[in-house]
Scaffold this active site. Sequence first.
Site, PDB file in Angstrom:
ATOM      1  CG  HIS A  40      -1.993   1.008   1.053  1.00  0.00           C
ATOM      2  ND1 HIS A  40      -1.894   2.108   1.478  1.00  0.00           N
ATOM      3  CD2 HIS A  40      -3.335   0.888   0.215  1.00  0.00           C
ATOM      4  CE1 HIS A  40      -3.138   2.934   1.178  1.00  0.00           C
ATOM      5  NE2 HIS A  40      -4.025   2.082   0.579  1.00  0.00           N
ATOM      6  CB  THR A  41       4.127   1.927   1.736  1.00  0.00           C
ATOM      7  OG1 THR A  41       3.910   1.283   2.778  1.00  0.00           O
ATOM      8  CG2 THR A  41       5.238   3.409   1.712  1.00  0.00           C
ATOM      9  CG  HIS A  53       8.602  -0.742  -0.439  1.00  0.00           C
ATOM     10  ND1 HIS A  53       7.566  -0.515  -1.078  1.00  0.00           N
ATOM     11  CD2 HIS A  53       8.134  -1.330   0.894  1.00  0.00           C
ATOM     12  CE1 HIS A  53       6.357  -0.560  -0.266  1.00  0.00           C
ATOM     13  NE2 HIS A  53       6.707  -1.024   0.907  1.00  0.00           N
ATOM     14  CD  GLU A  54       5.752  -6.501   0.352  1.00  0.00           C
ATOM     15  OE1 GLU A  54       5.066  -6.357   1.578  1.00  0.00           O
ATOM     16  OE2 GLU A  54       4.792  -7.205  -0.277  1.00  0.00           O
ATOM     17  CB  CYS A  61      24.642   1.415   9.593  1.00  0.00           C
ATOM     18  SG  CYS A  61      24.841   2.196  11.464  1.00  0.00           S
ATOM     19  CB  CYS A 116      23.786   4.325  14.441  1.00  0.00           C
ATOM     20  SG  CYS A 116      22.333   3.428  14.214  1.00  0.00           S
ATOM     21  NE  ARG A 132      15.509   6.692  12.413  1.00  0.00           N
ATOM     22  CZ  ARG A 132      15.275   7.237  13.654  1.00  0.00           C
ATOM     23  NH1 ARG A 132      14.228   7.974  13.652  1.00  0.00           N
ATOM     24  NH2 ARG A 132      16.099   6.976  14.804  1.00  0.00           N
TER      25      ARG A 132
END
Length: 379
Positions: free
Chosen positions: A49-50, A70-71, A100, A103, A118
Amino acid sequence: MSSTVGQVIRCKAAVAWEAGKPLVIEEVEVAPPQKMEVRLKILFTSLCHTDVYFWEAKGQNPVFPRILGHEAAGIVESVGEGVTELEAGDHVLPVFTGECKECAHCKSEESNMCDLLRINTDRGVMLSDGKSRFSKNGQPIYHFVGTSTFSEYSVVHVGCVAKVNPLAPLDKVCVLSCGISTGLGATLNVAKPKKGSSVAVFGLGAVGLAAAEGARLAGASRIIGVDLNPARFEEAKKFGVNEFVNPKDYDKPVQEVIVEMTNGGVDRSVECTGNINAMISAFECVHDGWGVAVLVGVPHKEAVFKTHPVNFLTERTLKGTFFGNYKPRSDLPSVVEKYMNKELELEKFITHEVSFSEINKAFEFMLKGEGLRCLIRME
């Protein structure tokens, strides 16, 4: 693949030239990976959905032309300078958020919200040099959440790539790189229901059903699905949901209905709609003394969460989660193993399949609310 190392690759990509217009299959150039980047051959991708939200571009900065997606799952074609943990031929899941490993968030056992990697929905370029790796006739085409999987090849930061078992079928595990892991982890990693407990899941789309699947894996005895669309109830039974509540069927708040049904409230609830009222209901329907509510859905930016402080003082807990609290590189391989060990079922999430040339059909299915995940075969 070795012949393409260090070379520009020409391949097909589905380009979003402007908001809300059908994607166009174009031949694009994909530059070689730079420092700490890998170039992937994408084999399977699915629509989340994004992708649709940023394609419509109604509520955020429009960044076009852009390659969405992105999937996905694929194979490493080549690696850039400094990449040591991946090599050509590795089977991988690209992920919209990263790890990473350096961090404070990555070093914390409690967080997966990497400072460097992120999710950033506005950035359409790579971190190392602020440029895109995609172009057509010299015109840059922007990246999307660091992945851009609606392309036969994509360049991704190494920290956003999870190496997985090479025996895992990529046409199934591709759905773990976003929504399914988000819902599953919200239950298993954050809500943590005990065996025999009760769990309410608000919203029975793909993420909500993944949350229900998590409750099933955890051994919850009552899994209550809450949705305004009764057509979703039959499908939800496959994911362990065994009771259903449609808020429209009652003339009182749904949290009161659930508290009555469960003799004081559910042990855990997981909210997967992003609707602020559903979020409040999810919190107010958990049992005092031990109830935990977990928010997964992303609310409208003006939304305000209102509840009486006494609800906290009576020992209810409200939590939020991002990507199911999974660290992409460290944790996704073990989620893939849950599928390989037949604990986790992924086939039931994939309700449609199209070829890459028919990618706009996947958007049509989602806009009509048909099915859960549409798999897009790149070859």
